[in-house]
Design an enzyme around this catalytic site. Structure first.
Site, PDB file in Angstrom:
ATOM      1  N   HIS A 290       0.642  -1.335  -0.051  1.00 51.36           N
ATOM      2  CA  HIS A 290      -0.041  -0.179   0.007  1.00 51.36           C
ATOM      3  C   HIS A 290       0.751   1.198  -0.025  1.00 51.36           C
ATOM      4  CE1 HIS A 290      -3.116   2.596   0.786  1.00 51.36           C
ATOM      5  NE2 HIS A 290      -3.589   2.075   1.794  1.00 51.36           N
ATOM      6  N   HIS A 330      -1.367  -0.494 -11.585  1.00 48.55           N
ATOM      7  CA  HIS A 330      -2.194   0.267 -10.586  1.00 48.55           C
ATOM      8  C   HIS A 330      -3.735  -0.727 -10.626  1.00 48.55           C
ATOM      9  CE1 HIS A 330      -4.703   2.441  -7.874  1.00 48.55           C
ATOM     10  NE2 HIS A 330      -3.585   3.164  -7.330  1.00 48.55           N
ATOM     11  N   ASP A 386       3.596   6.548  -6.761  1.00 48.64           N
ATOM     12  CA  ASP A 386       5.040   6.207  -6.232  1.00 48.64           C
ATOM     13  C   ASP A 386       6.104   6.379  -6.972  1.00 48.64           C
ATOM     14  OD1 ASP A 386       3.784   5.804  -3.831  1.00 48.64           O
ATOM     15  OD2 ASP A 386       3.116   3.881  -4.096  1.00 48.64           O
TER      16      ASP A 386
HETATM   17  N1  ACO Z   1       5.907  -4.729 -13.671  1.00 53.11           N
HETATM   18  C1  ACO Z   1       5.938  -5.693 -14.651  1.00 53.11           C
HETATM   19  N2  ACO Z   1       4.726  -6.360 -14.908  1.00 53.11           N
HETATM   20  C2  ACO Z   1       3.579  -5.844 -14.016  1.00 53.11           C
HETATM   21  C3  ACO Z   1       3.653  -4.862 -13.305  1.00 53.11           C
HETATM   22  C4  ACO Z   1       4.788  -4.168 -12.960  1.00 53.11           C
HETATM   23  N3  ACO Z   1       4.867  -3.127 -12.166  1.00 53.11           N
HETATM   24  N4  ACO Z   1       2.375  -4.691 -12.778  1.00 53.11           N
HETATM   25  C5  ACO Z   1       1.526  -5.568 -13.227  1.00 53.11           C
HETATM   26  N5  ACO Z   1       2.362  -6.404 -14.071  1.00 53.11           N
HETATM   27  C6  ACO Z   1       1.811  -7.460 -15.140  1.00 53.11           C
HETATM   28  C7  ACO Z   1       1.557  -8.784 -14.272  1.00 53.11           C
HETATM   29  O1  ACO Z   1       2.705  -9.604 -14.370  1.00 53.11           O
HETATM   30  C8  ACO Z   1       0.532  -9.281 -15.153  1.00 53.11           C
HETATM   31  O2  ACO Z   1       1.042  -9.758 -16.186  1.00 53.11           O
HETATM   32  P1  ACO Z   1       0.443 -11.115 -16.759  1.00 53.11           P
HETATM   33  O3  ACO Z   1      -1.095 -10.950 -17.360  1.00 53.11           O
HETATM   34  O4  ACO Z   1       1.160 -11.655 -18.043  1.00 53.11           O
HETATM   35  O5  ACO Z   1       0.332 -12.130 -15.657  1.00 53.11           O
HETATM   36  C9  ACO Z   1      -0.251  -7.927 -15.628  1.00 53.11           C
HETATM   37  O6  ACO Z   1       0.652  -6.968 -15.592  1.00 53.11           O
HETATM   38  C10 ACO Z   1      -1.553  -7.746 -14.494  1.00 53.11           C
HETATM   39  O7  ACO Z   1      -0.765  -7.584 -13.178  1.00 53.11           O
HETATM   40  P2  ACO Z   1      -1.662  -8.128 -11.733  1.00 53.11           P
HETATM   41  O8  ACO Z   1      -0.821  -8.248 -10.687  1.00 53.11           O
HETATM   42  O9  ACO Z   1      -2.938  -8.907 -12.089  1.00 53.11           O
HETATM   43  O10 ACO Z   1      -2.451  -6.280 -11.642  1.00 53.11           O
HETATM   44  P3  ACO Z   1      -3.000  -5.910 -10.293  1.00 53.11           P
HETATM   45  O11 ACO Z   1      -4.209  -5.024 -10.587  1.00 53.11           O
HETATM   46  O12 ACO Z   1      -3.431  -7.145  -9.241  1.00 53.11           O
HETATM   47  O13 ACO Z   1      -1.827  -5.254  -9.452  1.00 53.11           O
HETATM   48  C11 ACO Z   1      -0.429  -3.706  -8.725  1.00 53.11           C
HETATM   49  C12 ACO Z   1      -1.547  -3.862  -9.464  1.00 53.11           C
HETATM   50  C13 ACO Z   1      -0.275  -4.643  -7.440  1.00 53.11           C
HETATM   51  C14 ACO Z   1      -0.139  -2.205  -8.437  1.00 53.11           C
HETATM   52  C15 ACO Z   1       0.816  -3.909  -9.685  1.00 53.11           C
HETATM   53  O14 ACO Z   1       0.841  -3.189 -10.966  1.00 53.11           O
HETATM   54  C16 ACO Z   1       2.213  -3.889  -9.147  1.00 53.11           C
HETATM   55  O15 ACO Z   1       2.775  -4.831  -8.336  1.00 53.11           O
HETATM   56  N6  ACO Z   1       2.964  -2.679  -9.322  1.00 53.11           N
HETATM   57  C17 ACO Z   1       4.164  -2.699  -8.671  1.00 53.11           C
HETATM   58  C18 ACO Z   1       4.150  -2.157  -7.316  1.00 53.11           C
HETATM   59  C19 ACO Z   1       3.630  -0.530  -7.136  1.00 53.11           C
HETATM   60  O16 ACO Z   1       4.073   0.098  -7.782  1.00 53.11           O
HETATM   61  N7  ACO Z   1       2.923  -0.454  -6.244  1.00 53.11           N
HETATM   62  C20 ACO Z   1       2.218   0.893  -6.098  1.00 53.11           C
HETATM   63  C21 ACO Z   1       0.661   1.010  -6.484  1.00 53.11           C
HETATM   64  S1  ACO Z   1       0.116   2.584  -6.103  1.00 53.11           S
HETATM   65  C22 ACO Z   1      -0.401   2.827  -4.361  1.00 53.11           C
HETATM   66  O17 ACO Z   1      -0.548   1.702  -3.931  1.00 53.11           O
HETATM   67  C23 ACO Z   1      -0.179   3.939  -3.639  1.00 53.11           C
END
Ligand code: ACO
Length: 452
Positions: A290, A330, A386
């Site tokens: 988060h 996101h 972020d």
């Molecule tokens: N880098 C590379 N690949 C990614 C990333 C990333 N940052 N984020 C998602 N993906 C890919 C996943 O591997 C998945 O690929 P696939 O379909 O081939 O399996 C696809 O994109 C979908 O990803 P999910 O994890 O299902 O998306 P979700 O909506 O559940 O996750 C999240 C969102 C947790 C923010 C994710 O994008 C992530 O981990 N980002 C990096 C961490 C981050 O920056 N978090 C801050 C969020 S902002 C906040 O909370 C204030």
């Protein structure tokens, strides 16, 4: 907003305004294949009420149908008028006002007022609001003793959360949550005191004496003073840095029903006082999924080390070897996070004062390459809030562990607005989800010598 339609009474000729869905009720028809019975469930604002499913039963001893939704992936837990997000279009609005306009024209305290009370303040209202917030920034002297009990290397968020919870014992009147006057007083106390507690936690970490609030300074100017004042008789914040922090505070003030806000509402629904509710919400924010991602972004940028290593890093992310591209993607935004755009612009202004953080060049290159790459484009992965915020915080002189506290300070106004809305909402009750029990049926006790 519900659409209203004008109707005319045929006899009297009088016109009435009627909610659209009274005339043409939208319904969902459900056929239960277990019983072949048909049900009609009303649809309102694109939702059906989970309680309307309870009537769907296989027999008299059936409890009735429930929804199963771990992590609230598709469940609205409340109706709210505070924050609107359209994740596909990259839109964020507080009380209807676009975040871009608020960040450009307002101060954080003006936005906090808007979020809490629904309208931008008049000059008189703002002056009174700022006066009250400024005059509640002091904390009881015992708070200093309380903080002295922490180890020098205690995490700033651990200190912050515990001290906010401890405030509940200093203000027993805060339990009168149904008393409007008391509620407003606690809201002012919390918004005023969170920067003081955050600054004390920072000074404790460094073994420096605590700096008392300075009523001549703005909300963020005073915060910078409590953090960084040394032997000078009066601290003069740099206006560019003071404004940059104010903008960051505006961007972080609220984000509708995220994890920590849900915790705020959930604890508040048991009618606990707002200090312990805020401590609980801050604890949820502390988690790396988060409020902790900005810290991970800095680690990643340092690990990449230089611009020319970016293509190789992207390759490793795509192959799954390099982990995720932190600060990208996101759950809600499937477009550029509007806050990230503003932060990127703010970063440039900050660096004109502090000198350019070399990590910014790596971040810009990373963004450029990722946004052209099919892997990220196809998955709609864009920079989130972020991606650039940590680089600014570092340039402002904050240690990495303090980043989440910088998120918690402005989010306090959002948490309190949501808490207040929840308390005044006649539809809300103590939050208590159901479960799908998959454990044992009834079985008889086994004495210890017969177990195993
Ligand atoms: N880098 C590379 N690949 C990614 C990333 C990333 N940052 N984020 C998602 N993906 C890919 C996943 O591997 C998945 O690929 P696939 O379909 O081939 O399996 C696809 O994109 C979908 O990803 P999910 O994890 O299902 O998306 P979700 O909506 O559940 O996750 C999240 C969102 C947790 C923010 C994710 O994008 C992530 O981990 N980002 C990096 C961490 C981050 O920056 N978090 C801050 C969020 S902002 C906040 O909370 C204030």
């Amino acid at each position: 907003m519900q659409e209203h339609i004008m109707v005319k009474d045929a006899k009297t000729g009088k016109e009435f305004e009627v909610p659209g869905d009274l005339l043409m009720p939208e319904t969902l028809t459900i056929i239960d294949s277990r019983t072949c019975k048909e049900y009609s469930v009303p649809i309102s604002h694109g939702t059906i009420k989970a309680m309307d499913l309870r009537q769907i039963k296989t027999g008299d001893d059936d409890f009735g149908l429930m929804t199963y939704d771990p992590a609230f992936m598709n469940t609205a837990s409340c109706q709210s008028k505070i924050t609107f997000i359209d994740g596909d279009k990259g839109i964020l609005r507080y009380r209807g006002y676009p975040i871009e306009q608020l960040a450009e024209h307002c101060t954080y305290l003006e936005v906090a007022y808007l979020i809490l009370y629904g309208e931008l303040p008049t000059q008189k209202q703002l002056d009174e609001w700022v006066y009250h917030i400024t005059h509640h920034t002091m904390v009881h002297e015992n708070i200093k003793k309380f903080m002295d009990g922490f180890n020098y290397d205690a995490h700033p968020m651990g200190m912050f959360i515990s001290t906010i919870a401890a405030l509940s014992t200093f203000y027993p009147d805060s339990k009168n949550i149904h008393d409007e006057t008391s509620r407003q007083l606690q809201i002012k106390r919390l918004i005023s005191k969170v920067p003081t507690i955050a600054a004390f936690a920072y000074r404790h970490h460094l073994g420096l004496p605590y700096v008392y609030p300075d009523n001549d300074l703005s909300y963020t100017g005073n915060f910078l003073s409590m953090l960084f004042k040394m032997t000078e008789p009066k601290y003069k914040p740099n206006p560019v840095l003071e404004r940059a922090l104010d903008i960051l505070f505006i961007l972080h003030a609220d984000h509708e029903q995220n994890c920590s806000t849900n915790v705020m509402r959930s604890i508040g629904s048991s009618q606990a006082d707002p200090f312990v509710c805020t401590a609980g919400a801050a604890a949820a924010l502390y988690g790396p999924l988060h409020g902790g991602a900005n810290e991970q972004v800095l680690r990643m940028l340092r690990e990449i080390g230089s611009k020319d290593k970016v293509p190789e890093f992207i390759k490793r992310v795509k192959s799954g070897e390099g982990g995720r591209l932190m600060g990208f993607g996101h759950r809600i935004y499937k477009n550029y996070d509007p806050r990230a755009k503003i932060i990127k612009k703010t970063a440039e202004q900050v660096f004109e004062v502090t000198g350019r953080n070399p990590l910014l060049d790596i971040a810009i290159e990373l963004e450029r390459i990722a946004l052209e790459d099919d892997y990220f484009v196809k998955r709609k992965l864009y920079p989130n809030v972020d991606f650039y915020s940590g680089i600014i915080y570092e340039a402002l002189g904050f240690p990495t562990e303090a980043f989440t506290v910088l998120f918690a300070i402005p989010r306090t106004s959002g948490w309190l607005a949501q808490w207040q809305e929840m308390l005044l909402d006649p539809e809300q009750k103590i939050a208590r989800p159901r479960q799908v029990y998959l454990g044992y049926g009834k079985r008889d006790f086994v004495p210890i010598e017969k177990r195993g």
